[in-house]
Design a protein around this motif. Structure first.
Motif, PDB file in Angstrom:
ATOM      1  N   ASP A 288      13.842  20.831 -15.497  1.00 32.70           N
ATOM      2  CA  ASP A 288      13.158  22.106 -15.282  1.00 32.70           C
ATOM      3  C   ASP A 288      13.352  22.501 -13.827  1.00 32.70           C
ATOM      4  N   GLY A 289      14.393  23.305 -13.601  1.00 33.11           N
ATOM      5  CA  GLY A 289      14.708  23.698 -12.239  1.00 33.11           C
ATOM      6  C   GLY A 289      13.712  24.651 -11.627  1.00 33.11           C
ATOM      7  N   SER A 290      12.896  25.329 -12.455  1.00 33.20           N
ATOM      8  CA  SER A 290      11.925  26.284 -11.930  1.00 33.20           C
ATOM      9  C   SER A 290      10.607  25.630 -11.562  1.00 33.20           C
ATOM     10  N   ALA A 291      10.402  24.374 -11.927  1.00 30.10           N
ATOM     11  CA  ALA A 291       9.144  23.684 -11.632  1.00 30.10           C
ATOM     12  C   ALA A 291       9.059  23.360 -10.145  1.00 30.10           C
ATOM     13  N   PRO A 292       7.841  23.275  -9.587  1.00 28.95           N
ATOM     14  CA  PRO A 292       7.707  22.902  -8.176  1.00 28.95           C
ATOM     15  C   PRO A 292       8.293  21.519  -7.925  1.00 28.95           C
ATOM     16  N   PRO A 293       8.819  21.296  -6.732  1.00 28.50           N
ATOM     17  CA  PRO A 293       9.382  19.964  -6.417  1.00 28.50           C
ATOM     18  C   PRO A 293       8.267  18.936  -6.292  1.00 28.50           C
ATOM     19  N   PRO A 294       8.615  17.642  -6.337  1.00 26.68           N
ATOM     20  CA  PRO A 294       7.592  16.615  -6.154  1.00 26.68           C
ATOM     21  C   PRO A 294       6.970  16.702  -4.770  1.00 26.68           C
ATOM     22  N   PHE A 295       5.750  16.219  -4.658  1.00 27.06           N
ATOM     23  CA  PHE A 295       5.024  16.287  -3.394  1.00 27.06           C
ATOM     24  C   PHE A 295       5.776  15.493  -2.324  1.00 27.06           C
ATOM     25  N   PRO A 296       5.825  16.009  -1.088  1.00 26.63           N
ATOM     26  CA  PRO A 296       6.532  15.277  -0.024  1.00 26.63           C
ATOM     27  C   PRO A 296       5.992  13.859   0.121  1.00 26.63           C
ATOM     28  N   GLY A 297       6.911  12.911   0.215  1.00 29.53           N
ATOM     29  CA  GLY A 297       6.518  11.515   0.336  1.00 29.53           C
ATOM     30  C   GLY A 297       6.439  10.796  -0.988  1.00 29.53           C
ATOM     31  N   ALA A 298       6.587  11.552  -2.093  1.00 34.60           N
ATOM     32  CA  ALA A 298       6.537  10.910  -3.404  1.00 34.60           C
ATOM     33  C   ALA A 298       7.756  10.024  -3.591  1.00 34.60           C
ATOM     34  N   ARG A 299       7.526   8.860  -4.114  1.00 34.36           N
ATOM     35  CA  ARG A 299       8.618   7.935  -4.363  1.00 34.36           C
ATOM     36  C   ARG A 299       9.321   8.347  -5.640  1.00 34.36           C
ATOM     37  N   VAL A 300      10.581   8.714  -5.539  1.00 35.72           N
ATOM     38  CA  VAL A 300      11.330   9.204  -6.691  1.00 35.72           C
ATOM     39  C   VAL A 300      11.697   8.028  -7.592  1.00 35.72           C
TER      40      VAL A 300
ATOM     41  N   VAL B  18       0.837  -1.203   0.000  1.00 34.15           N
ATOM     42  CA  VAL B  18       0.000   0.000   0.000  1.00 34.15           C
ATOM     43  C   VAL B  18       0.870   1.250   0.000  1.00 34.15           C
ATOM     44  N   THR B  19       1.901   1.248   0.841  1.00 36.60           N
ATOM     45  CA  THR B  19       2.801   2.403   0.898  1.00 36.60           C
ATOM     46  C   THR B  19       3.444   2.665  -0.457  1.00 36.60           C
ATOM     47  N   SER B  20       3.915   1.615  -1.097  1.00 32.62           N
ATOM     48  CA  SER B  20       4.577   1.762  -2.390  1.00 32.62           C
ATOM     49  C   SER B  20       3.637   2.338  -3.436  1.00 32.62           C
ATOM     50  N   MET B  21       2.398   1.873  -3.464  1.00 28.16           N
ATOM     51  CA  MET B  21       1.442   2.369  -4.459  1.00 28.16           C
ATOM     52  C   MET B  21       1.088   3.832  -4.220  1.00 28.16           C
ATOM     53  N   VAL B  22       0.945   4.224  -2.960  1.00 32.44           N
ATOM     54  CA  VAL B  22       0.630   5.626  -2.652  1.00 32.44           C
ATOM     55  C   VAL B  22       1.796   6.526  -3.038  1.00 32.44           C
ATOM     56  N   GLU B  23       3.019   6.091  -2.745  1.00 31.69           N
ATOM     57  CA  GLU B  23       4.195   6.879  -3.108  1.00 31.69           C
ATOM     58  C   GLU B  23       4.291   7.034  -4.626  1.00 31.69           C
ATOM     59  N   GLN B  24       4.019   5.972  -5.347  1.00 27.66           N
ATOM     60  CA  GLN B  24       4.065   6.060  -6.806  1.00 27.66           C
ATOM     61  C   GLN B  24       2.986   6.992  -7.345  1.00 27.66           C
ATOM     62  N   GLU B  25       1.817   7.008  -6.701  1.00 26.95           N
ATOM     63  CA  GLU B  25       0.746   7.907  -7.136  1.00 26.95           C
ATOM     64  C   GLU B  25       1.147   9.363  -6.908  1.00 26.95           C
ATOM     65  N   LEU B  26       1.761   9.637  -5.756  1.00 26.88           N
ATOM     66  CA  LEU B  26       2.241  10.999  -5.490  1.00 26.88           C
ATOM     67  C   LEU B  26       3.286  11.413  -6.519  1.00 26.88           C
ATOM     68  N   TRP B  27       4.165  10.493  -6.882  1.00 26.37           N
ATOM     69  CA  TRP B  27       5.182  10.792  -7.883  1.00 26.37           C
ATOM     70  C   TRP B  27       4.548  10.993  -9.260  1.00 26.37           C
ATOM     71  N   ARG B  28       3.567  10.168  -9.588  1.00 26.95           N
ATOM     72  CA  ARG B  28       2.910  10.277 -10.902  1.00 26.95           C
ATOM     73  C   ARG B  28       2.228  11.634 -11.063  1.00 26.95           C
ATOM     74  N   LEU B  29       1.620  12.116  -9.978  1.00 30.21           N
ATOM     75  CA  LEU B  29       0.868  13.367 -10.062  1.00 30.21           C
ATOM     76  C   LEU B  29       1.733  14.611  -9.921  1.00 30.21           C
ATOM     77  N   SER B  30       2.873  14.506  -9.211  1.00 30.36           N
ATOM     78  CA  SER B  30       3.631  15.723  -8.894  1.00 30.36           C
ATOM     79  C   SER B  30       5.042  15.744  -9.454  1.00 30.36           C
TER      80      SER B  30
END
Length: 277
Positions: A187-199, A169-181
């Motif tokens: 692109d250094g000016s883009a917002p960083p990925p959401f905290p907790g996103a699996r890089v 469950v943790t892995s899937m949620v982290e991947q979803e955060l990464w997919r969305l953010s």
């Protein structure tokens, strides 16, 4: 870049207060007048220098031409002095306009700051509400997983694809955060990925990752199929087990102790010894 464009770049578009726009136009007009006077001053100086040079060539040979060119030089010199005075006045007005713009921007900046503050507060409220809802769903999903395992412990033997394991469950949620953010590459000016996103930098395009809702749908469909499979399995009925009758233990034959053979002569001999003693 024109002043108005510079101001807009700091205010986020065309949301510039009318008084600020008016002050900007005044400054731009003063700058334009000053630039035109500077260009005219340059032209007059060159013209004055050329006229003086031409006048001096006729100083010995042609007095009339000399006088005409001298008059022209004096006229240009007068125009130069007048233009210089206008240039100084234009500079003064430009400075006043810039001070006015500065004061106007100062008062308008308060409204702009309030606008930024309100929008930032609304954005942060979205984050807070989203986190609260996500945590609620997170806890509910884990509680349901615990109930599933109590209901059917056999599922715990093979939990792959069921989203029953905490790590899954943790892995899937982290991947979803990464997919969305996930920010665009390089692109250094883009917002960083959401905290907790699996890089997952090596996973390629994050948009190709399967959405979490789709993953959950597949896991829940698989859960139903597993339950159907467990129901189809025949249940072995318990067989009656007969206990063997207790047997009476047989007495083991005891070995007889061999007794010494005693006859009458032995007895009489023993009695004679006792009397003699």
């Amino acid at each position: 870049m024109p002043i108005i464009d510079t101001i807009k770049s700091f205010t986020g578009g065309d949301s510039v207060a009318p008084e600020v726009t008016k002050a900007i136009k005044i400054v731009q007009a003063a700058v334009q007048v000053e630039a035109e006077l500077v260009a005219k001053q340059t032209t007059l100086r060159k013209k004055f220098a050329d006229t003086e040079e031409a006048r001096d060539r006729y100083a010995l040979d042609d007095d009339d031409r000399y006088k005409k060119l001298d008059q022209e030089a004096q006229r240009i010199d007068g125009e130069l002095k007048k233009n210089l005075a206008a240039l100084r006045e234009a500079g003064r007005r430009k400075a006043e306009a810039e001070e006015g713009l500065k004061a106007t921007r100062g008062s308008a900046s308060i409204a702009i700051a309030r606008d930024f503050a309100a929008k930032r507060q609304a954005a942060m409220k979205k984050i807070a509400d989203g986190i609260a809802l996500a945590v609620e769903g997170w806890r509910e999903h884990h509680d349901l997983n615990a109930n599933v395992m109590l209901w059917q412990p056999d599922l715990g033997q093979h939990i792959g694809g069921l989203l029953l394991g905490r790590n899954d469950v943790t892995s899937m949620v982290e991947q979803e955060l990464w997919r969305l953010s996930a920010p665009p590459p390089l692109d250094g000016s883009a917002p960083p990925p959401f905290p907790g996103a699996r890089v997952l930098m090596l996973a390629g395009n994050p948009n190709k990752l399967k959405p979490l809702v789709e993953v959950a749908t597949e896991a829940n469909d698989y859960l139903v199929r597993r339950a159907e499979g467990l129901k189809a399995q025949p249940v072995a009925s318990p067989q009656k087990v007969e206990r063997p009758k207790a047997e009476t233990p047989k007495a083991e034959p005891q070995a007889e102790t061999a007794l010494p053979h005693v006859d009458a002569s032995h007895v009489m001999a023993g009695l004679g010894k006792r009397r003699m003693s």
